[in-house]
Scaffold this motif. Sequence first.
Motif, PDB file in Angstrom:
ATOM      1  N   ASP A 218       4.803   2.227  -1.686  1.00  0.00           N
ATOM      2  CA  ASP A 218       4.950   0.801  -1.388  1.00  0.00           C
ATOM      3  C   ASP A 218       5.938   0.597  -0.242  1.00  0.00           C
ATOM      4  O   ASP A 218       5.714  -0.247   0.639  1.00  0.00           O
ATOM      5  CB  ASP A 218       5.422   0.066  -2.640  1.00  0.00           C
ATOM      6  N   ALA A 219       7.017   1.372  -0.236  1.00  0.00           N
ATOM      7  CA  ALA A 219       8.011   1.244   0.825  1.00  0.00           C
ATOM      8  C   ALA A 219       7.423   1.557   2.188  1.00  0.00           C
ATOM      9  O   ALA A 219       7.833   0.987   3.204  1.00  0.00           O
ATOM     10  CB  ALA A 219       9.197   2.168   0.537  1.00  0.00           C
ATOM     11  N   ALA A 220       6.446   2.465   2.235  1.00  0.00           N
ATOM     12  CA  ALA A 220       5.829   2.838   3.510  1.00  0.00           C
ATOM     13  C   ALA A 220       4.721   1.882   3.923  1.00  0.00           C
ATOM     14  O   ALA A 220       4.246   1.956   5.067  1.00  0.00           O
ATOM     15  CB  ALA A 220       5.272   4.255   3.415  1.00  0.00           C
ATOM     16  N   LEU A 221       4.324   0.993   3.032  1.00  0.00           N
ATOM     17  CA  LEU A 221       3.199   0.097   3.322  1.00  0.00           C
ATOM     18  C   LEU A 221       3.617  -1.345   3.600  1.00  0.00           C
ATOM     19  O   LEU A 221       2.857  -2.092   4.224  1.00  0.00           O
ATOM     20  CB  LEU A 221       2.215   0.105   2.146  1.00  0.00           C
ATOM     21  N   VAL A 222       4.778  -1.751   3.129  1.00  0.00           N
ATOM     22  CA  VAL A 222       5.171  -3.153   3.293  1.00  0.00           C
ATOM     23  C   VAL A 222       5.588  -3.417   4.730  1.00  0.00           C
ATOM     24  O   VAL A 222       5.903  -2.498   5.500  1.00  0.00           O
ATOM     25  CB  VAL A 222       6.313  -3.529   2.326  1.00  0.00           C
ATOM     26  N   ASP A 223       5.629  -4.684   5.073  1.00  0.00           N
ATOM     27  CA  ASP A 223       5.965  -5.094   6.432  1.00  0.00           C
ATOM     28  C   ASP A 223       7.457  -5.404   6.507  1.00  0.00           C
ATOM     29  O   ASP A 223       7.879  -6.558   6.521  1.00  0.00           O
ATOM     30  CB  ASP A 223       5.139  -6.317   6.830  1.00  0.00           C
ATOM     31  N   ASP A 224       8.263  -4.361   6.539  1.00  0.00           N
ATOM     32  CA  ASP A 224       9.699  -4.518   6.768  1.00  0.00           C
ATOM     33  C   ASP A 224      10.150  -3.368   7.650  1.00  0.00           C
ATOM     34  O   ASP A 224       9.319  -2.586   8.150  1.00  0.00           O
ATOM     35  CB  ASP A 224      10.477  -4.590   5.449  1.00  0.00           C
ATOM     36  N   GLU A 225      11.430  -3.226   7.855  1.00  0.00           N
ATOM     37  CA  GLU A 225      11.925  -2.227   8.803  1.00  0.00           C
ATOM     38  C   GLU A 225      11.524  -0.812   8.391  1.00  0.00           C
ATOM     39  O   GLU A 225      11.060  -0.016   9.215  1.00  0.00           O
ATOM     40  CB  GLU A 225      13.450  -2.334   8.918  1.00  0.00           C
ATOM     41  N   THR A 226      11.694  -0.503   7.097  1.00  0.00           N
ATOM     42  CA  THR A 226      11.338   0.831   6.621  1.00  0.00           C
ATOM     43  C   THR A 226       9.838   1.057   6.700  1.00  0.00           C
ATOM     44  O   THR A 226       9.374   2.103   7.172  1.00  0.00           O
ATOM     45  CB  THR A 226      11.828   1.028   5.172  1.00  0.00           C
ATOM     46  N   GLY A 227       9.066   0.079   6.254  1.00  0.00           N
ATOM     47  CA  GLY A 227       7.618   0.221   6.296  1.00  0.00           C
ATOM     48  C   GLY A 227       7.102   0.406   7.706  1.00  0.00           C
ATOM     49  O   GLY A 227       6.248   1.270   7.962  1.00  0.00           O
ATOM     50  N   ARG A 228       7.606  -0.394   8.624  1.00  0.00           N
ATOM     51  CA  ARG A 228       7.137  -0.291  10.012  1.00  0.00           C
ATOM     52  C   ARG A 228       7.523   1.060  10.619  1.00  0.00           C
ATOM     53  O   ARG A 228       6.778   1.609  11.438  1.00  0.00           O
ATOM     54  CB  ARG A 228       7.700  -1.451  10.833  1.00  0.00           C
ATOM     55  N   TRP A 229       8.671   1.616  10.215  1.00  0.00           N
ATOM     56  CA  TRP A 229       9.053   2.932  10.735  1.00  0.00           C
ATOM     57  C   TRP A 229       8.052   3.983  10.291  1.00  0.00           C
ATOM     58  O   TRP A 229       7.606   4.807  11.096  1.00  0.00           O
ATOM     59  CB  TRP A 229      10.460   3.294  10.254  1.00  0.00           C
ATOM     60  N   VAL A 234       5.242   8.422  10.652  1.00  0.00           N
ATOM     61  CA  VAL A 234       5.009   9.402   9.595  1.00  0.00           C
ATOM     62  C   VAL A 234       3.697   9.130   8.868  1.00  0.00           C
ATOM     63  O   VAL A 234       3.349   7.976   8.582  1.00  0.00           O
ATOM     64  CB  VAL A 234       6.167   9.406   8.571  1.00  0.00           C
ATOM     65  N   GLU A 235       2.985  10.202   8.582  1.00  0.00           N
ATOM     66  CA  GLU A 235       1.810  10.123   7.717  1.00  0.00           C
ATOM     67  C   GLU A 235       2.136  10.789   6.377  1.00  0.00           C
ATOM     68  O   GLU A 235       2.507  11.972   6.338  1.00  0.00           O
ATOM     69  CB  GLU A 235       0.598  10.817   8.348  1.00  0.00           C
ATOM     70  N   LEU A 236       2.028  10.009   5.310  1.00  0.00           N
ATOM     71  CA  LEU A 236       2.224  10.524   3.962  1.00  0.00           C
ATOM     72  C   LEU A 236       0.877  10.877   3.358  1.00  0.00           C
ATOM     73  O   LEU A 236      -0.093  10.122   3.484  1.00  0.00           O
ATOM     74  CB  LEU A 236       2.891   9.476   3.072  1.00  0.00           C
ATOM     75  N   LEU A 237       0.807  12.020   2.707  1.00  0.00           N
ATOM     76  CA  LEU A 237      -0.363  12.396   1.918  1.00  0.00           C
ATOM     77  C   LEU A 237       0.071  12.431   0.453  1.00  0.00           C
ATOM     78  O   LEU A 237       1.024  13.136   0.107  1.00  0.00           O
ATOM     79  CB  LEU A 237      -0.888  13.769   2.331  1.00  0.00           C
ATOM     80  N   ALA A 238      -0.597  11.660  -0.404  1.00  0.00           N
ATOM     81  CA  ALA A 238      -0.225  11.583  -1.811  1.00  0.00           C
ATOM     82  C   ALA A 238      -1.425  11.885  -2.695  1.00  0.00           C
ATOM     83  O   ALA A 238      -2.519  11.360  -2.466  1.00  0.00           O
ATOM     84  CB  ALA A 238       0.335  10.199  -2.146  1.00  0.00           C
ATOM     85  N   VAL A 239      -1.212  12.710  -3.706  1.00  0.00           N
ATOM     86  CA  VAL A 239      -2.207  12.950  -4.747  1.00  0.00           C
ATOM     87  C   VAL A 239      -1.587  12.446  -6.050  1.00  0.00           C
ATOM     88  O   VAL A 239      -0.744  13.130  -6.645  1.00  0.00           O
ATOM     89  CB  VAL A 239      -2.597  14.427  -4.857  1.00  0.00           C
ATOM     90  N   PRO A 240      -1.959  11.260  -6.500  1.00  0.00           N
ATOM     91  CA  PRO A 240      -1.301  10.664  -7.671  1.00  0.00           C
ATOM     92  C   PRO A 240      -1.553  11.409  -8.974  1.00  0.00           C
ATOM     93  O   PRO A 240      -0.708  11.371  -9.872  1.00  0.00           O
ATOM     94  CB  PRO A 240      -1.889   9.248  -7.725  1.00  0.00           C
ATOM     95  N   PHE A 241      -2.734  12.067  -9.108  1.00  0.00           N
ATOM     96  CA  PHE A 241      -3.090  12.712 -10.371  1.00  0.00           C
ATOM     97  C   PHE A 241      -3.580  14.133 -10.110  1.00  0.00           C
ATOM     98  O   PHE A 241      -4.775  14.357  -9.901  1.00  0.00           O
ATOM     99  CB  PHE A 241      -4.185  11.922 -11.094  1.00  0.00           C
ATOM    100  N   MET A 242      -2.671  15.082 -10.136  1.00  0.00           N
ATOM    101  CA  MET A 242      -3.091  16.468  -9.936  1.00  0.00           C
ATOM    102  C   MET A 242      -3.861  17.012 -11.144  1.00  0.00           C
ATOM    103  O   MET A 242      -4.598  17.987 -11.012  1.00  0.00           O
ATOM    104  CB  MET A 242      -1.880  17.345  -9.638  1.00  0.00           C
TER     105      MET A 242
END
Length: 414
Positions: A218-229, A234-242
């Motif tokens: 969520d921090a990487a997707l919202v429209d704020d300073e951290t999200g916009r950075w 950076v590209e995050l790859l996430a596997v929620p359910f291994m």
Amino acid sequence: MFENSVATRRAASTILAAVLGWAVATAACCPSATAAEPAAEPIIDADVPGGNIIVERIEGDTVYLRQDLRDTQGHWFYWSMRVRGAAGRTLTFQFTNGDVLTRRGPAYSLDGGRTWAWLADDHPETRRFQFAFPPRADEVRFCTAIPYVEDDLKRFLRKHEGGKHLAVEELTRSRKGRSVERLRVGRLDGEPNARVLLTCRHHACETMASWVLEGILDAALVDDETGRWYQQHVELLAVPFMDKDGVEDGDQGKNRKPYDHNRDYLDKPIYPEVAALKTFVPEWSKGKLRAAFDLHCPVLRGGGNEQLVFVGSRYPAVWEEQKKFAEIVARINRGPLPYDPKNNMPFGVGWNNLAEPRSSSAWTGALEGVRLAGTWEIPYGNAGGKPVTVESAQSFGRTLAEALREYLGGTTKP
């Protein structure tokens, strides 16, 4: 004489009828205790996503039950159940196979699993709890901790659907044919400055870790300073359910026979999720993978199990980077869950002593370009004396995202 006897009989009949009528009315309004029907037994099942329970017997208002260990080697503690037909009653749930409750008791939901609360601030008993069902509670769900299943992930994805910084893909199909989600978040044009890998639920029962993962994403997707950075760099790859099947079926996952998903990082993995991840990540990273976190939960209570812990890498260079990152996390953490790097577990200490490098963190720590890799242990119910909830876990996830931003902030080229 005849007339008098008739009148007498009529009077007697009238009196008898009145008496019988009163008796019938009294019986209807005030039934005797001996005639009362016994309360119907509550209906208890595991027919919900992530459900897991075995009911042994019900004696009055006490339910004797245990967790379903299925193919687990040894003891583990996860359970999740639905209770119906108990509105207005107070029931005692007595578990018969070891300790299964956090310091805050079980988590419970009165709205079909949409929202959850802990039963208590301090629950000393580890195998027993009592619950007073509200008068209109047709269904109440209980779980070792706050669950996180595919429906919860879908809710999170709906919140961000349509955005250009989220791609929902399929990593593979599970053994039972379920789709295993693969999420890419942040800068998705193929030209990020760095890439980060996030995995969760190698052990199906470790639900609280999923709420931390949500906070990071969520921090990487919202429209704020951290999200916009993140969206610029950076590209995050996430596997929620291994272990997708284990999550949905309500398995323990931990210590699954012959070995679990987090001991499958071998030359020839037996689980399709692990095999697919090992194939995909080197191709996807293109030498830009800089950090990898695997999110877990420890056992239910006691000592370090009730602290946020960064588990140390077997690789000395990576451990040095972990210590740097831990200091950043501790310095910027403003969330409700306290974190102290002194609680981290170096390799070779306690249970962090796996001889063969067959875990996820051992695999990622040796990948090309990776500087920072490790396992985060998220307590189930109690962290540094504070409750681990959906909101507090998500908040710590955001802290990790902000710390990663600082750690990777100097990355301007591959």
